[in-house]
Design a protein around this motif. Structure first.
Motif, PDB file in Angstrom:
ATOM      1  N   PHE A 159      25.463  32.418  36.249  1.00  0.00           N
ATOM      2  CA  PHE A 159      26.308  31.841  35.201  1.00  0.00           C
ATOM      3  C   PHE A 159      25.511  30.864  34.350  1.00  0.00           C
ATOM      4  CE2 PHE A 159      29.803  33.130  38.038  1.00  0.00           C
ATOM      5  CZ  PHE A 159      30.625  33.749  37.115  1.00  0.00           C
ATOM      6  N   ALA A 160      24.793  29.956  35.030  1.00  0.00           N
ATOM      7  CA  ALA A 160      24.018  28.964  34.294  1.00  0.00           C
ATOM      8  C   ALA A 160      22.881  29.619  33.510  1.00  0.00           C
ATOM      9  CB  ALA A 160      23.456  27.927  35.258  1.00  0.00           C
ATOM     10  N   THR A 161      22.282  30.645  34.085  1.00  0.00           N
ATOM     11  CA  THR A 161      21.229  31.363  33.356  1.00  0.00           C
ATOM     12  C   THR A 161      21.784  31.990  32.089  1.00  0.00           C
ATOM     13  OG1 THR A 161      20.052  31.838  35.420  1.00  0.00           O
ATOM     14  CG2 THR A 161      19.519  33.207  33.510  1.00  0.00           C
ATOM     15  N   SER A 162      22.969  32.582  32.189  1.00  0.00           N
ATOM     16  CA  SER A 162      23.592  33.209  31.014  1.00  0.00           C
ATOM     17  C   SER A 162      24.002  32.179  29.970  1.00  0.00           C
ATOM     18  CB  SER A 162      24.812  34.023  31.452  1.00  0.00           C
ATOM     19  OG  SER A 162      24.436  35.073  32.319  1.00  0.00           O
ATOM     20  N   ARG A 163      24.387  31.001  30.417  1.00  0.00           N
ATOM     21  CA  ARG A 163      24.799  29.964  29.466  1.00  0.00           C
ATOM     22  C   ARG A 163      23.636  29.546  28.573  1.00  0.00           C
ATOM     23  NH1 ARG A 163      27.137  24.854  32.298  1.00  0.00           N
ATOM     24  NH2 ARG A 163      24.986  24.752  33.024  1.00  0.00           N
ATOM     25  N   ASN A 164      22.446  29.400  29.162  1.00  0.00           N
ATOM     26  CA  ASN A 164      21.211  29.173  28.407  1.00  0.00           C
ATOM     27  C   ASN A 164      21.310  27.953  27.488  1.00  0.00           C
ATOM     28  OD1 ASN A 164      18.572  29.737  27.695  1.00  0.00           O
ATOM     29  ND2 ASN A 164      19.157  31.098  26.023  1.00  0.00           N
ATOM     30  N   ALA A 165      21.791  26.834  28.028  1.00  0.00           N
ATOM     31  CA  ALA A 165      21.958  25.607  27.242  1.00  0.00           C
ATOM     32  C   ALA A 165      20.813  24.634  27.522  1.00  0.00           C
ATOM     33  CB  ALA A 165      23.282  24.940  27.574  1.00  0.00           C
ATOM     34  N   SER A 166      20.543  23.755  26.563  1.00  0.00           N
ATOM     35  CA  SER A 166      19.545  22.704  26.728  1.00  0.00           C
ATOM     36  C   SER A 166      19.919  21.523  25.844  1.00  0.00           C
ATOM     37  CB  SER A 166      18.147  23.212  26.375  1.00  0.00           C
ATOM     38  OG  SER A 166      18.091  23.578  25.008  1.00  0.00           O
ATOM     39  N   PHE A 167      19.387  20.337  26.179  1.00  0.00           N
ATOM     40  CA  PHE A 167      19.674  19.146  25.375  1.00  0.00           C
ATOM     41  C   PHE A 167      18.589  18.103  25.588  1.00  0.00           C
ATOM     42  CE2 PHE A 167      20.908  17.362  29.327  1.00  0.00           C
ATOM     43  CZ  PHE A 167      20.917  15.980  29.162  1.00  0.00           C
ATOM     44  N   ASN A 168      18.535  17.149  24.672  1.00  0.00           N
ATOM     45  CA  ASN A 168      17.670  15.972  24.774  1.00  0.00           C
ATOM     46  C   ASN A 168      18.398  14.846  24.054  1.00  0.00           C
ATOM     47  OD1 ASN A 168      15.561  13.991  23.831  1.00  0.00           O
ATOM     48  ND2 ASN A 168      14.274  15.315  25.087  1.00  0.00           N
ATOM     49  N   ALA A 169      18.593  13.709  24.725  1.00  0.00           N
ATOM     50  CA  ALA A 169      19.381  12.619  24.140  1.00  0.00           C
ATOM     51  C   ALA A 169      18.722  11.273  24.397  1.00  0.00           C
ATOM     52  CB  ALA A 169      20.796  12.613  24.709  1.00  0.00           C
ATOM     53  N   LEU A 170      18.815  10.398  23.411  1.00  0.00           N
ATOM     54  CA  LEU A 170      18.338   9.024  23.523  1.00  0.00           C
ATOM     55  C   LEU A 170      19.502   8.132  23.923  1.00  0.00           C
ATOM     56  CD1 LEU A 170      16.040   6.917  23.015  1.00  0.00           C
ATOM     57  CD2 LEU A 170      16.949   6.694  20.692  1.00  0.00           C
ATOM     58  N   MET A 171      19.310   7.328  24.981  1.00  0.00           N
ATOM     59  CA  MET A 171      20.352   6.448  25.505  1.00  0.00           C
ATOM     60  C   MET A 171      19.988   4.997  25.210  1.00  0.00           C
ATOM     61  SD  MET A 171      22.055   8.886  26.961  1.00  0.00           S
ATOM     62  CE  MET A 171      23.271   7.966  27.909  1.00  0.00           C
ATOM     63  N   THR A 172      20.964   4.238  24.715  1.00  0.00           N
ATOM     64  CA  THR A 172      20.801   2.802  24.510  1.00  0.00           C
ATOM     65  C   THR A 172      21.935   2.098  25.233  1.00  0.00           C
ATOM     66  OG1 THR A 172      19.798   3.156  22.330  1.00  0.00           O
ATOM     67  CG2 THR A 172      20.604   0.944  22.820  1.00  0.00           C
ATOM     68  N   GLU A 173      21.593   1.184  26.132  1.00  0.00           N
ATOM     69  CA  GLU A 173      22.601   0.529  26.967  1.00  0.00           C
ATOM     70  C   GLU A 173      22.425  -0.978  26.957  1.00  0.00           C
ATOM     71  OE1 GLU A 173      23.191   1.774  31.264  1.00  0.00           O
ATOM     72  OE2 GLU A 173      22.417  -0.283  31.519  1.00  0.00           O
ATOM     73  N   ALA A 174      23.525  -1.705  26.818  1.00  0.00           N
ATOM     74  CA  ALA A 174      23.564  -3.163  26.989  1.00  0.00           C
ATOM     75  C   ALA A 174      24.500  -3.453  28.154  1.00  0.00           C
ATOM     76  CB  ALA A 174      24.048  -3.845  25.717  1.00  0.00           C
ATOM     77  N   SER A 175      24.042  -4.249  29.115  1.00  0.00           N
ATOM     78  CA  SER A 175      24.851  -4.460  30.315  1.00  0.00           C
ATOM     79  C   SER A 175      24.758  -5.889  30.817  1.00  0.00           C
ATOM     80  CB  SER A 175      24.408  -3.498  31.428  1.00  0.00           C
ATOM     81  OG  SER A 175      23.078  -3.779  31.820  1.00  0.00           O
ATOM     82  N   ALA A 176      25.740  -6.248  31.621  1.00  0.00           N
ATOM     83  CA  ALA A 176      25.756  -7.514  32.355  1.00  0.00           C
ATOM     84  C   ALA A 176      26.079  -7.180  33.802  1.00  0.00           C
ATOM     85  CB  ALA A 176      26.793  -8.461  31.777  1.00  0.00           C
ATOM     86  N   VAL A 177      25.162  -7.483  34.713  1.00  0.00           N
ATOM     87  CA  VAL A 177      25.361  -7.126  36.114  1.00  0.00           C
ATOM     88  C   VAL A 177      25.144  -8.344  37.003  1.00  0.00           C
ATOM     89  CG1 VAL A 177      24.571  -4.770  35.666  1.00  0.00           C
ATOM     90  CG2 VAL A 177      22.965  -6.439  36.578  1.00  0.00           C
ATOM     91  N   MET A 178      25.783  -8.320  38.140  1.00  0.00           N
ATOM     92  CA  MET A 178      25.605  -9.350  39.149  1.00  0.00           C
ATOM     93  C   MET A 178      24.718  -8.801  40.253  1.00  0.00           C
ATOM     94  SD  MET A 178      26.251 -12.397  40.164  1.00  0.00           S
ATOM     95  CE  MET A 178      27.615 -12.852  39.096  1.00  0.00           C
ATOM     96  N   GLU A 179      23.642  -9.535  40.570  1.00  0.00           N
ATOM     97  CA  GLU A 179      22.760  -9.164  41.667  1.00  0.00           C
ATOM     98  C   GLU A 179      23.037 -10.077  42.861  1.00  0.00           C
ATOM     99  OE1 GLU A 179      18.914  -7.995  38.827  1.00  0.00           O
ATOM    100  OE2 GLU A 179      18.867  -9.794  40.097  1.00  0.00           O
ATOM    101  N   TYR A 180      22.963  -9.497  44.055  1.00  0.00           N
ATOM    102  CA  TYR A 180      23.040 -10.315  45.259  1.00  0.00           C
ATOM    103  C   TYR A 180      21.737 -10.171  46.032  1.00  0.00           C
ATOM    104  CZ  TYR A 180      24.234 -12.324  49.708  1.00  0.00           C
ATOM    105  OH  TYR A 180      24.230 -13.109  50.833  1.00  0.00           O
ATOM    106  N   ASN A 181      21.016 -11.278  46.192  1.00  0.00           N
ATOM    107  CA  ASN A 181      19.742 -11.312  46.907  1.00  0.00           C
ATOM    108  C   ASN A 181      19.994 -11.675  48.367  1.00  0.00           C
ATOM    109  OD1 ASN A 181      18.121 -11.047  44.378  1.00  0.00           O
ATOM    110  ND2 ASN A 181      19.000 -13.064  43.970  1.00  0.00           N
ATOM    111  N   PHE A 182      19.547 -10.829  49.280  1.00  0.00           N
ATOM    112  CA  PHE A 182      19.834 -11.041  50.695  1.00  0.00           C
ATOM    113  C   PHE A 182      18.976 -12.140  51.309  1.00  0.00           C
ATOM    114  CE2 PHE A 182      21.497  -6.843  49.919  1.00  0.00           C
ATOM    115  CZ  PHE A 182      22.662  -6.815  50.677  1.00  0.00           C
TER     116      PHE A 182
END
Length: 297
Positions: free
Chosen positions: A106-129
């Protein structure tokens, strides 16, 4: 039953679904940051390089095979009890191709491809053990976990040229090429007209993962990290039932139930959100914001 001990108080966390645990952890982290704002002692700025990959309709299983480069810039603010707030800008690319990762016919027959640029802004909490920044701890390193929220914007190109199903009477199906982003896409059918569709993608992402920090000296820290990004869209690879590739199916495929199932597989499942991943190495420089002892715990 899991529990956290905070200032001799025990908070019981029953085993719920993953999203509930994530929300509780995130809310707890932000509460601690708010409570300890006046005691912030150590700030960091850093840059990192690494790789980015994804899972979705074209690449359903995690793999490093389609990894592309990524860079990150981060600002950290350290607090008591091992918590660190990190604000980060991440830019990288993801790609996929049925020619490289097709798992069946099925995937072979679909024959799709892509390339995308991602830009992300985030705020995360880290916990240092570990108390890795304290001169008397004896541990210049620590593993850590992180969880947060972010927003992303993506833009890319893709193509799909399905092989006609058996007994369809169609010799070939013209390729459709797409230029797309978080808000819309333009499709051009080979030998045909172009059309534009507005398909807004929900930009929220949930970064979560783990890492390892090593204090080279009081100012410089080396970070090794792996993280996943939970998204709320099926459009990162531009293979989705949200995408109007139905011009192919309506024009070339018969309407028997088996072919409907096949068409759904060709063009993805919009109920399964795509994910992307970042792993990399970063170097950060720390400095004191107030003249306090070098101790986070």
């Amino acid at each position: 039953m899991r529990f956290l001990v905070i200032k001799k108080r025990v908070v019981f966390l029953p085993k719920r679904n993953t999203y509930l645990c994530c929300k509780l952890t995130l809310l707890l982290g932000f509460f601690l940051v708010w409570k300890q704002e006046a005691n912030a002692q150590f700030q960091e700025i850093g840059v990192g390089i690494g790789g980015m990959t994804y899972t979705g309709d074209i690449q359903p299983n995690f793999s490093f095979k389609e990894t592309l480069p990524a860079v990150a810039v981060a600002y950290r603010r350290n607090y008591q009890y091992g918590f660190t707030m990190r604000y980060q800008l991440l830019v990288g690319s993801i790609q996929g191709s049925d020619a490289n990762t097709a798992r069946d016919n099925f995937a072979t027959s679909r024959n799709a491809s892509f390339n995308a640029l991602m830009t992300e802004a985030s705020a995360v909490m880290e916990y240092n053990f570990m108390d890795y920044k304290s001169s008397g701890s004896g541990y210049p390193w620590t593993p850590y976990l992180f969880l947060g929220v972010g927003f992303n914007y993506f833009q890319g190109t893709s193509s799909i040229a399905p092989i006609p199903p058996e007994n369809s009477g169609v010799a070939n199906i013209p390729a459709t090429k797409y230029n797309y982003n978080s808000f819309s896409y333009t499709a051009t059918i080979a030998g045909g007209d172009s059309f534009i569709e507005q398909k807004n993608a929900f930009p929220l992402v949930i970064p979560l993962g783990f890492g390892f920090k090593y204090s080279l000296n009081p100012n410089w820290t080396l970070n090794l990290e792996f993280g996943a990004r939970l998204t709320f869209t099926d459009r990162l690879d531009n293979v989705s039932q949200e995408i109007e590739t139905s011009n192919h199916s309506q024009r070339y495929y018969p309407s028997e139930p088996e072919d409907v199932k096949k068409r759904d597989f060709y063009y993805g499942h919009d109920t399964n959100a795509d994910m992307y991943y970042y792993f990399g190495l970063s170097l950060s420089y720390g400095f004191f914001s107030v003249p306090c002892p070098h101790d986070f715990y």
